[in-house]
Design a protein around this motif. Structure first.
Motif: not given
Length: 429
Positions: A130-137
């Protein structure tokens, strides 16, 4: 913890960068299987190789060792070339990369798409947290903001355009130049657009993967069949290679003359007064790893322009424009860090709300047991009033806990919960 391990054109030799990009798939598989990494995204482009990972602690040394083992590169060489960023600085680095601020040609537009593709590929592999998803978004949103609010992209900066600019002195008339494009990937579209903006009309395309015919039809080009590649190479004035490959697609053998016997020639071949030496050819290699073996320059009449040469000629950006873009990136990183810190208070909020709501439900059950069953309207009004009161009482501490989280003081909120109510949040239970 968020970790970024970066190898790029500024601190990494091109041979080393070429080695890493050529082993992208193997390195990605190895890091995906690493037990200490909760999630991983690998970004591999023509002038950078980067690993973004989430882990419980700093595992940068272990990641370097894994890359070393997989790519066959000494750990010492990787350690000297790597830039390691953690948490907030890792986020700011990615946002700057996606915005084209870390590219060899500052402001290049292709990098944003490459970051998005790395994001999608990691999602498909199931290695996104979830953290990486938010980071790249957030990285994608930030790159769009930089593009729309600054002029960093207004000059159409890109490695493709810079390469063609460097080639202009070798191309008298673009309209007459015979161009052969090798590859149909992401860079191919940008190359075609840059060529046509200069007036190039005679463009043919060859695809090592066999997609030339369909690609040519969509872009109004001439497709080159694999059987006709050697002839197309001989006819072209400019050859531009931009394909994803682990080994060079074009070598010295593709340009050397074949061994002929006298029987292969007619009398006209020896008496043609109009015959002339072969004109010089310019080869532009936009691939990483290389698409063209540098040994081709040993052949008379062939000049090679590769990424290392292009990067050395990258123009100096306008400081005011770059400064504005960097401020946008910095602000986005600060907000991302604050938002993540606020999320860290979620266990505290859940514990507080769970405690208060449990008391509320106990009192409502007691009231229902002792109340007048015939006065349902009054009971409903009382319940609604108590729920509103509970919501209002929780509003101020909820807001304060979130504020403490954004300030990086989530632990203080957890300590207060324990001191006031004797509760432990979910992350401390």
């Amino acid at each position: 913890m968020l970790l970024c391990l970066s190898f790029d054109h500024r601190g990494c030799s091109f041979p080393l960068l070429e080695r890493l990009t050529g082993r992208t798939r193997e390195i990605t598989d190895a890091l995906t299987a690493a037990p200490d990494l909760e999630g991983v995204v690998v970004l591999s482009t023509c002038n950078r190789f980067e690993v973004y990972a989430q882990a419980a602690h700093d595992t940068s040394n272990a990641v370097v060792e894994q890359i070393s083992e997989t790519a066959g590169v000494p750990v010492s060489s990787l350690s000297m070339a790597a830039d390691v960023e953690l948490d907030h600085r890792a986020a700011e680095h990615l946002f700057a990369v996606a915005s084209g601020l870390k590219s060899a040609v500052v402001g290049e537009e292709e990098i944003a798409g490459q970051v998005r593709r790395a994001h999608v590929e990691a999602r498909e592999r199931g290695t996104m947290t979830n953290h990486l998803e938010r980071l790249f978004q957030t990285a994608t949103r930030t790159s769009r903001t930089v593009k729309h609010r600054t002029e960093i992209h207004s000059q159409g900066r890109s490695l493709v355009r810079l390469a063609l600019r460097l080639a202009e002195s070798r191309v008298p008339v673009w309209e007459e130049a015979r161009v052969l494009l090798i590859g149909t990937g992401a860079y191919a579209g940008a190359t075609i657009a840059a060529l046509r903006s200069r007036g190039a009309e005679r463009i043919s395309v060859h695809s090592p993967s066999g997609r030339a015919a369909d690609y040519a039809a969509r872009h109004e080009l001439t497709a080159v069949d694999p059987a006709d590649l050697r002839s197309a190479l001989d006819d072209a004035d400019i050859i531009i290679a931009c394909s994803r490959t682990e080994e060079p697609l074009l070598t010295e053998a593709d340009f050397t003359e074949a061994d002929f016997t006298e029987a292969d020639f007619t009398e006209a071949d020896f008496t043609d007064a109009d015959s002339a030496p072969r004109a010089s050819r310019l080869l532009i290699d936009l691939g990483m790893p290389r698409n063209i073996d540098p040994a081709v320059t040993r052949i008379d009449g062939i000049e090679l322009l590769d990424l290392e040469t292009v990067a050395k000629h990258a123009p100096i950006t306008e400081l005011s424009t770059e400064h504005e873009a960097l401020e946008i990136v910095h602000d986005a990183a600060v907000e991302f860090g604050a938002s993540q810190a606020e999320r860290d208070t979620l266990p505290v909020l859940l514990a507080l709300r769970g405690h208060v709501n449990a008391i509320l439900e106990e009192e409502l059950c007691r009231a229902r047991r002792s109340g007048d069953e015939d006065d349902e309207a009054t009971s409903a009004d009382v319940e609604a009033a108590l729920r509103r009161l509970t919501g209002r009482l929780l509003h101020a501490p909820t807001t304060r806990i979130r504020s403490l989280g954004r300030e990086g003081r989530a632990s203080e909120a957890s300590d207060a919960l324990s001191a006031l109510f004797g509760l432990e949040s979910a992350d401390r239970a």
